[in-house]
Write a protein that holds these residues in place. Sequence first.
Motif, PDB file in Angstrom:
ATOM      1  N   ASN A 179       0.828  -1.212   0.000  1.00 16.38           N
ATOM      2  CA  ASN A 179       0.000   0.000   0.000  1.00 16.38           C
ATOM      3  C   ASN A 179       0.855   1.251   0.000  1.00 16.38           C
ATOM      4  O   ASN A 179       0.584   2.203  -0.743  1.00 16.38           O
ATOM      5  CB  ASN A 179      -0.913   0.013   1.221  1.00 16.38           C
ATOM      6  CG  ASN A 179      -2.051  -0.975   1.105  1.00 16.38           C
ATOM      7  OD1 ASN A 179      -2.308  -1.528   0.033  1.00 16.38           O
ATOM      8  ND2 ASN A 179      -2.742  -1.209   2.207  1.00 16.38           N
ATOM      9  N   TYR A 180       1.875   1.297   0.831  1.00 16.43           N
ATOM     10  CA  TYR A 180       2.742   2.474   0.918  1.00 16.43           C
ATOM     11  C   TYR A 180       3.465   2.721  -0.410  1.00 16.43           C
ATOM     12  O   TYR A 180       3.627   3.874  -0.829  1.00 16.43           O
ATOM     13  CB  TYR A 180       3.775   2.295   2.032  1.00 16.43           C
ATOM     14  CG  TYR A 180       3.188   2.281   3.428  1.00 16.43           C
ATOM     15  CD1 TYR A 180       2.093   3.072   3.755  1.00 16.43           C
ATOM     16  CD2 TYR A 180       3.732   1.475   4.432  1.00 16.43           C
ATOM     17  CE1 TYR A 180       1.559   3.061   5.041  1.00 16.43           C
ATOM     18  CE2 TYR A 180       3.207   1.468   5.712  1.00 16.43           C
ATOM     19  CZ  TYR A 180       2.118   2.254   6.013  1.00 16.43           C
ATOM     20  OH  TYR A 180       1.605   2.246   7.281  1.00 16.43           O
ATOM     21  N   PHE A 181       3.899   1.647  -1.037  1.00 23.62           N
ATOM     22  CA  PHE A 181       4.614   1.783  -2.312  1.00 23.62           C
ATOM     23  C   PHE A 181       3.712   2.401  -3.374  1.00 23.62           C
ATOM     24  O   PHE A 181       4.083   3.381  -4.039  1.00 23.62           O
ATOM     25  CB  PHE A 181       5.116   0.412  -2.780  1.00 23.62           C
ATOM     26  CG  PHE A 181       5.794   0.438  -4.123  1.00 23.62           C
ATOM     27  CD1 PHE A 181       7.171   0.605  -4.212  1.00 23.62           C
ATOM     28  CD2 PHE A 181       5.067   0.316  -5.306  1.00 23.62           C
ATOM     29  CE1 PHE A 181       7.807   0.640  -5.452  1.00 23.62           C
ATOM     30  CE2 PHE A 181       5.687   0.353  -6.542  1.00 23.62           C
ATOM     31  CZ  PHE A 181       7.059   0.519  -6.617  1.00 23.62           C
ATOM     32  N   TYR A 182       2.519   1.842  -3.535  1.00 24.48           N
ATOM     33  CA  TYR A 182       1.661   2.303  -4.628  1.00 24.48           C
ATOM     34  C   TYR A 182       1.005   3.647  -4.341  1.00 24.48           C
ATOM     35  O   TYR A 182       0.700   4.402  -5.275  1.00 24.48           O
ATOM     36  CB  TYR A 182       0.626   1.229  -4.976  1.00 24.48           C
ATOM     37  CG  TYR A 182       1.228   0.157  -5.838  1.00 24.48           C
ATOM     38  CD1 TYR A 182       1.474   0.393  -7.186  1.00 24.48           C
ATOM     39  CD2 TYR A 182       1.604  -1.067  -5.313  1.00 24.48           C
ATOM     40  CE1 TYR A 182       2.060  -0.565  -7.992  1.00 24.48           C
ATOM     41  CE2 TYR A 182       2.188  -2.047  -6.105  1.00 24.48           C
ATOM     42  CZ  TYR A 182       2.418  -1.783  -7.445  1.00 24.48           C
ATOM     43  OH  TYR A 182       3.022  -2.743  -8.246  1.00 24.48           O
ATOM     44  N   TYR A 183       0.793   3.950  -3.077  1.00 22.96           N
ATOM     45  CA  TYR A 183       0.301   5.293  -2.735  1.00 22.96           C
ATOM     46  C   TYR A 183       1.346   6.335  -3.136  1.00 22.96           C
ATOM     47  O   TYR A 183       1.018   7.358  -3.757  1.00 22.96           O
ATOM     48  CB  TYR A 183       0.018   5.376  -1.233  1.00 22.96           C
ATOM     49  CG  TYR A 183      -0.525   6.703  -0.788  1.00 22.96           C
ATOM     50  CD1 TYR A 183      -1.891   6.970  -0.813  1.00 22.96           C
ATOM     51  CD2 TYR A 183       0.323   7.707  -0.323  1.00 22.96           C
ATOM     52  CE1 TYR A 183      -2.392   8.191  -0.385  1.00 22.96           C
ATOM     53  CE2 TYR A 183      -0.173   8.935   0.092  1.00 22.96           C
ATOM     54  CZ  TYR A 183      -1.530   9.162   0.068  1.00 22.96           C
ATOM     55  OH  TYR A 183      -2.022  10.384   0.475  1.00 22.96           O
ATOM     56  N   ALA A 184       2.608   6.072  -2.802  1.00 24.77           N
ATOM     57  CA  ALA A 184       3.693   6.988  -3.172  1.00 24.77           C
ATOM     58  C   ALA A 184       3.816   7.096  -4.688  1.00 24.77           C
ATOM     59  O   ALA A 184       4.074   8.180  -5.229  1.00 24.77           O
ATOM     60  CB  ALA A 184       5.013   6.515  -2.564  1.00 24.77           C
ATOM     61  N   LYS A 185       3.629   5.998  -5.383  1.00 21.63           N
ATOM     62  CA  LYS A 185       3.674   6.015  -6.849  1.00 21.63           C
ATOM     63  C   LYS A 185       2.576   6.917  -7.412  1.00 21.63           C
ATOM     64  O   LYS A 185       2.807   7.711  -8.328  1.00 21.63           O
ATOM     65  CB  LYS A 185       3.520   4.593  -7.393  1.00 21.63           C
ATOM     66  CG  LYS A 185       3.537   4.487  -8.929  1.00 21.63           C
ATOM     67  CD  LYS A 185       3.354   3.039  -9.359  1.00 21.63           C
ATOM     68  CE  LYS A 185       3.166   2.911 -10.867  1.00 21.63           C
ATOM     69  NZ  LYS A 185       4.419   3.129 -11.609  1.00 21.63           N
ATOM     70  N   GLY A 186       1.375   6.821  -6.840  1.00 26.49           N
ATOM     71  CA  GLY A 186       0.273   7.673  -7.272  1.00 26.49           C
ATOM     72  C   GLY A 186       0.545   9.139  -7.014  1.00 26.49           C
ATOM     73  O   GLY A 186       0.259  10.002  -7.864  1.00 26.49           O
ATOM     74  N   VAL A 187       1.095   9.445  -5.852  1.00 25.85           N
ATOM     75  CA  VAL A 187       1.473  10.828  -5.530  1.00 25.85           C
ATOM     76  C   VAL A 187       2.479  11.336  -6.561  1.00 25.85           C
ATOM     77  O   VAL A 187       2.361  12.455  -7.065  1.00 25.85           O
ATOM     78  CB  VAL A 187       2.062  10.901  -4.109  1.00 25.85           C
ATOM     79  CG1 VAL A 187       2.768  12.242  -3.875  1.00 25.85           C
ATOM     80  CG2 VAL A 187       0.965  10.704  -3.069  1.00 25.85           C
ATOM     81  N   ALA A 188       3.469  10.511  -6.876  1.00 26.81           N
ATOM     82  CA  ALA A 188       4.506  10.914  -7.836  1.00 26.81           C
ATOM     83  C   ALA A 188       3.920  11.135  -9.225  1.00 26.81           C
ATOM     84  O   ALA A 188       4.317  12.073  -9.931  1.00 26.81           O
ATOM     85  CB  ALA A 188       5.605   9.853  -7.890  1.00 26.81           C
ATOM     86  N   ILE A 189       2.982  10.304  -9.637  1.00 25.51           N
ATOM     87  CA  ILE A 189       2.355  10.453 -10.956  1.00 25.51           C
ATOM     88  C   ILE A 189       1.678  11.815 -11.065  1.00 25.51           C
ATOM     89  O   ILE A 189       1.844  12.542 -12.055  1.00 25.51           O
ATOM     90  CB  ILE A 189       1.337   9.322 -11.198  1.00 25.51           C
ATOM     91  CG1 ILE A 189       2.074   7.993 -11.434  1.00 25.51           C
ATOM     92  CG2 ILE A 189       0.426   9.640 -12.385  1.00 25.51           C
ATOM     93  CD1 ILE A 189       1.152   6.786 -11.472  1.00 25.51           C
ATOM     94  N   ALA A 190       0.899  12.173 -10.039  1.00 24.42           N
ATOM     95  CA  ALA A 190       0.166  13.439 -10.075  1.00 24.42           C
ATOM     96  C   ALA A 190       1.111  14.633 -10.002  1.00 24.42           C
ATOM     97  O   ALA A 190       0.977  15.598 -10.760  1.00 24.42           O
ATOM     98  CB  ALA A 190      -0.844  13.485  -8.936  1.00 24.42           C
ATOM     99  N   ILE A 191       2.072  14.572  -9.085  1.00 18.49           N
ATOM    100  CA  ILE A 191       3.006  15.688  -8.937  1.00 18.49           C
ATOM    101  C   ILE A 191       3.835  15.880 -10.197  1.00 18.49           C
ATOM    102  O   ILE A 191       4.112  17.013 -10.608  1.00 18.49           O
ATOM    103  CB  ILE A 191       3.914  15.465  -7.710  1.00 18.49           C
ATOM    104  CG1 ILE A 191       3.096  15.611  -6.419  1.00 18.49           C
ATOM    105  CG2 ILE A 191       5.082  16.446  -7.700  1.00 18.49           C
ATOM    106  CD1 ILE A 191       3.892  15.397  -5.152  1.00 18.49           C
ATOM    107  N   SER A 192       4.211  14.788 -10.839  1.00 18.56           N
ATOM    108  CA  SER A 192       4.988  14.875 -12.077  1.00 18.56           C
ATOM    109  C   SER A 192       4.239  15.674 -13.138  1.00 18.56           C
ATOM    110  O   SER A 192       4.799  16.576 -13.765  1.00 18.56           O
ATOM    111  CB  SER A 192       5.296  13.467 -12.596  1.00 18.56           C
ATOM    112  OG  SER A 192       5.921  13.525 -13.849  1.00 18.56           O
ATOM    113  N   SER A 193       2.967  15.359 -13.325  1.00 20.18           N
ATOM    114  CA  SER A 193       2.166  16.065 -14.333  1.00 20.18           C
ATOM    115  C   SER A 193       2.028  17.546 -13.994  1.00 20.18           C
ATOM    116  O   SER A 193       2.116  18.410 -14.873  1.00 20.18           O
ATOM    117  CB  SER A 193       0.776  15.427 -14.436  1.00 20.18           C
ATOM    118  OG  SER A 193       0.870  14.111 -14.919  1.00 20.18           O
ATOM    119  N   ILE A 194       1.812  17.834 -12.713  1.00 17.73           N
ATOM    120  CA  ILE A 194       1.610  19.227 -12.296  1.00 17.73           C
ATOM    121  C   ILE A 194       2.906  20.021 -12.424  1.00 17.73           C
ATOM    122  O   ILE A 194       2.901  21.178 -12.874  1.00 17.73           O
ATOM    123  CB  ILE A 194       1.066  19.269 -10.858  1.00 17.73           C
ATOM    124  CG1 ILE A 194      -0.339  18.643 -10.828  1.00 17.73           C
ATOM    125  CG2 ILE A 194       1.013  20.703 -10.334  1.00 17.73           C
ATOM    126  CD1 ILE A 194      -0.861  18.354  -9.444  1.00 17.73           C
TER     127      ILE A 194
END
Length: 215
Positions: free
Chosen positions: A124-139
Amino acid sequence: NVNEMQLGVLEATRRASLILTDKISRTGSTASLNPHLEQAMNSFMIRADSYWFPAPEHEYREAIKNLQFYRDQLMRGEGAFYTRTDNLIPLLRAFEQLLGSCDDNLVKTHEDSGEPVSTFRADNYFYYAKGVAIAISSILEAVEIDYAKVLEVRSAKEVLHHGLEAVNHAAHMKPWLFVTEASLNGIFANHRSNMAAHISHARFYIGLLAETLST
């Protein structure tokens, strides 16, 4: 672990929506809020695990529609989007804080209860961080364009580039089959630790970017 990855994307989006509504789209605290952004912000705040009215999926779709309405306003010259450093810095600080929370979960060995971090929680921690990174990358890619002049004047383009590189690495990590929690000295991967390295770098450079723009 699509659910946790989506939650990570949602949390980063919530924080960006809040800053866009409260800071970037208006001149100061006394200026009125853009109604489309306000509605989008409120819709994003609906809990993802809410099974009753209002349904989260519906609210998130409405939020996206309202962001599109705001975009259309900008294209018609009827909306406001201010590219000052004092508007951008709160967004960077919000991302720095969120990445810090991810980093803590990626490196800890025990939960607050004292229980060891289980394989399921590590996943859970891994994929939550991955999701955060995906969104921040686009922004941040949008920030690189919209704030290009400010970044150039403050000699901050290279710092942003390093931050973007780090979140992109985190966003594109793909463990084979599942997240493994191998020993840091072993021959197999410790995916949570590997993710933490990229998240930590991203946090550092985003914090440095905020400092650079504030001087």
